[in-house]
Motif scaffolding. Sequence first.
Motif, PDB file in Angstrom:
ATOM      1  N   LYS A 133      51.102  -3.734  10.689  1.00 46.40           N
ATOM      2  CA  LYS A 133      50.471  -4.925  10.113  1.00 46.40           C
ATOM      3  C   LYS A 133      49.530  -5.628  11.088  1.00 46.40           C
ATOM      4  O   LYS A 133      48.975  -6.677  10.771  1.00 46.40           O
ATOM      5  N   ASN A 137      44.001  -6.263   6.996  1.00 48.68           N
ATOM      6  CA  ASN A 137      44.246  -5.476   5.798  1.00 48.68           C
ATOM      7  C   ASN A 137      43.191  -5.743   4.743  1.00 48.68           C
ATOM      8  O   ASN A 137      43.076  -6.855   4.225  1.00 48.68           O
ATOM      9  N   ASP A 138      42.420  -4.703   4.428  1.00 43.91           N
ATOM     10  CA  ASP A 138      41.366  -4.798   3.423  1.00 43.91           C
ATOM     11  C   ASP A 138      41.769  -4.126   2.110  1.00 43.91           C
ATOM     12  O   ASP A 138      40.909  -3.942   1.233  1.00 43.91           O
ATOM     13  N   GLU A 139      43.053  -3.756   1.995  1.00 43.09           N
ATOM     14  CA  GLU A 139      43.585  -3.152   0.774  1.00 43.09           C
ATOM     15  C   GLU A 139      42.817  -1.891   0.366  1.00 43.09           C
ATOM     16  O   GLU A 139      42.655  -1.594  -0.807  1.00 43.09           O
ATOM     17  N   TRP A 140      42.358  -1.130   1.371  1.00 46.65           N
ATOM     18  CA  TRP A 140      41.686   0.114   1.005  1.00 46.65           C
ATOM     19  C   TRP A 140      42.681   1.258   0.928  1.00 46.65           C
ATOM     20  O   TRP A 140      43.817   1.149   1.383  1.00 46.65           O
ATOM     21  N   ALA A 221      54.297  -2.800  -4.552  1.00 54.17           N
ATOM     22  CA  ALA A 221      53.735  -2.698  -3.204  1.00 54.17           C
ATOM     23  C   ALA A 221      54.009  -1.303  -2.648  1.00 54.17           C
ATOM     24  O   ALA A 221      55.095  -0.755  -2.822  1.00 54.17           O
ATOM     25  N   ARG A 223      54.022   1.434   0.693  1.00 55.79           N
ATOM     26  CA  ARG A 223      54.153   1.499   2.143  1.00 55.79           C
ATOM     27  C   ARG A 223      54.340   2.952   2.574  1.00 55.79           C
ATOM     28  O   ARG A 223      54.854   3.767   1.804  1.00 55.79           O
ATOM     29  N   GLN A 296      53.972 -10.672  -8.777  1.00 56.21           N
ATOM     30  CA  GLN A 296      52.966 -10.288  -7.810  1.00 56.21           C
ATOM     31  C   GLN A 296      52.178 -11.467  -7.262  1.00 56.21           C
ATOM     32  O   GLN A 296      51.780 -11.481  -6.114  1.00 56.21           O
ATOM     33  N   CYS A 302      50.739  -7.877   1.930  1.00 55.96           N
ATOM     34  CA  CYS A 302      49.753  -6.998   1.326  1.00 55.96           C
ATOM     35  C   CYS A 302      50.441  -6.020   0.384  1.00 55.96           C
ATOM     36  O   CYS A 302      51.626  -5.708   0.537  1.00 55.96           O
ATOM     37  N   THR A 303      49.698  -5.533  -0.612  1.00 50.91           N
ATOM     38  CA  THR A 303      50.275  -4.619  -1.593  1.00 50.91           C
ATOM     39  C   THR A 303      50.025  -3.161  -1.246  1.00 50.91           C
ATOM     40  O   THR A 303      50.719  -2.290  -1.743  1.00 50.91           O
ATOM     41  N   LEU A 304      49.048  -2.873  -0.399  1.00 50.85           N
ATOM     42  CA  LEU A 304      48.685  -1.499  -0.083  1.00 50.85           C
ATOM     43  C   LEU A 304      48.479  -1.368   1.416  1.00 50.85           C
ATOM     44  O   LEU A 304      47.697  -2.118   2.003  1.00 50.85           O
ATOM     45  N   LEU A 305      49.188  -0.439   2.036  1.00 49.69           N
ATOM     46  CA  LEU A 305      49.072  -0.273   3.482  1.00 49.69           C
ATOM     47  C   LEU A 305      49.484   1.145   3.853  1.00 49.69           C
ATOM     48  O   LEU A 305      50.562   1.598   3.489  1.00 49.69           O
TER      49      LEU A 305
END
Length: 372
Positions: A133, A137-140, A221, A223, A296, A302-305
């Motif tokens: 983390k 985080n740009d959620e790409w 989410a 991970r 949500q 963040c939801t995507l990582l």
Amino acid sequence: MFANAYQGRRVFITGHTGFKGSWLAAWLIRLGATVAGFSNGIPTEPSHFAAMRLADHLRDLRGDIRDRESLIRAMREFRPDVVFHLAAQALVRRSYANPADTFETNMLGSMNVLEAVRGCPTTRAVVMITSDKCYRNDEWVWGYRETDHLGGADPYSASKACAEIIAHSYFQSFFKDGPACATVRAGNVIGGGDWAQDRIVPDCARAWAAGQAAHIRSPWATRPWQLVLEPLSGYLWLGARLLGKGEPPRGCAFDPRGQAYNFGPAADVNNTVAEVAEALARHWPGFESRMNTAGQAEMKECTLLKLCCDKALAHLGWKATLTFEETIRYTAEWYHRFYQGQGDKQGMLDFSQGQIAAYVNAAEQRGQVWVR
């Protein structure tokens, strides 16, 4: 394992009573190291550290990493060859409740560890553990690389980005001639012995052991889930390479000193929280999870990582060993053993060491370089 780098070595771990720290300490003891741990207490009840009665097998030191003089004194007295820094305030939601404590622990605490290393001439290698983390985080959809932007909207993520910047400043300013240092960033780890709040596996284990349904607050989410032993194998192999032990991958002469490394599962292992709960439930018949499908907007994470671990493969020859299904099985089996054998603490040490042995065996069969 690890080119026999830790046999007879003196290893200092901050945060040895935590989830990852206790597994690392148990593995180092198995490797023949003399281990000292520095922690301000046991963070959860139950805990993996207490379940294994690990205090009987290492030097168990108490102190706060925000207390620089105490930390410097403890490190000088122990005279370690290797330092692993894991102590942290590690929960995103808690960082919102107490941001000052999070920054002081994760940022200033990391600085204090590096100051203690400066004052300890015996230390030859340092591995500073931060977090996946630490990236902005740009959620790409692709994995973050070690050269991507650091940052963080929440206090926890920002504190870990700060810790990275501080560490690399020390590397460049003070440690060019030694000790050999690096930072590591791991994806979400799961495994037996984790009882932290607001984590999917402990939440399920606590609820199901009490005969209740687990409430899942952020089911969609995603991970890069991995067994706790996966990144620890990377940390240990990196530590060995910093000590000058072992061989780099063929054709790679890159020096790991002063570098940052991601440690995570294969790129296609990126599951949702709901999938983790459902996979665990298959090993825990009769129990259920209640998903917070409308929650949500309340999320503070963040939801995507996901991480790109190509650098660890190229420089160290390291890659993850287990499939997602195997990771879930190791985890479920540990909690089953704990709840079925309450009070058998020596048995939990043996069982944890047995899981380490099984993981090493799987790694050896799959050709991992650090086993050779």
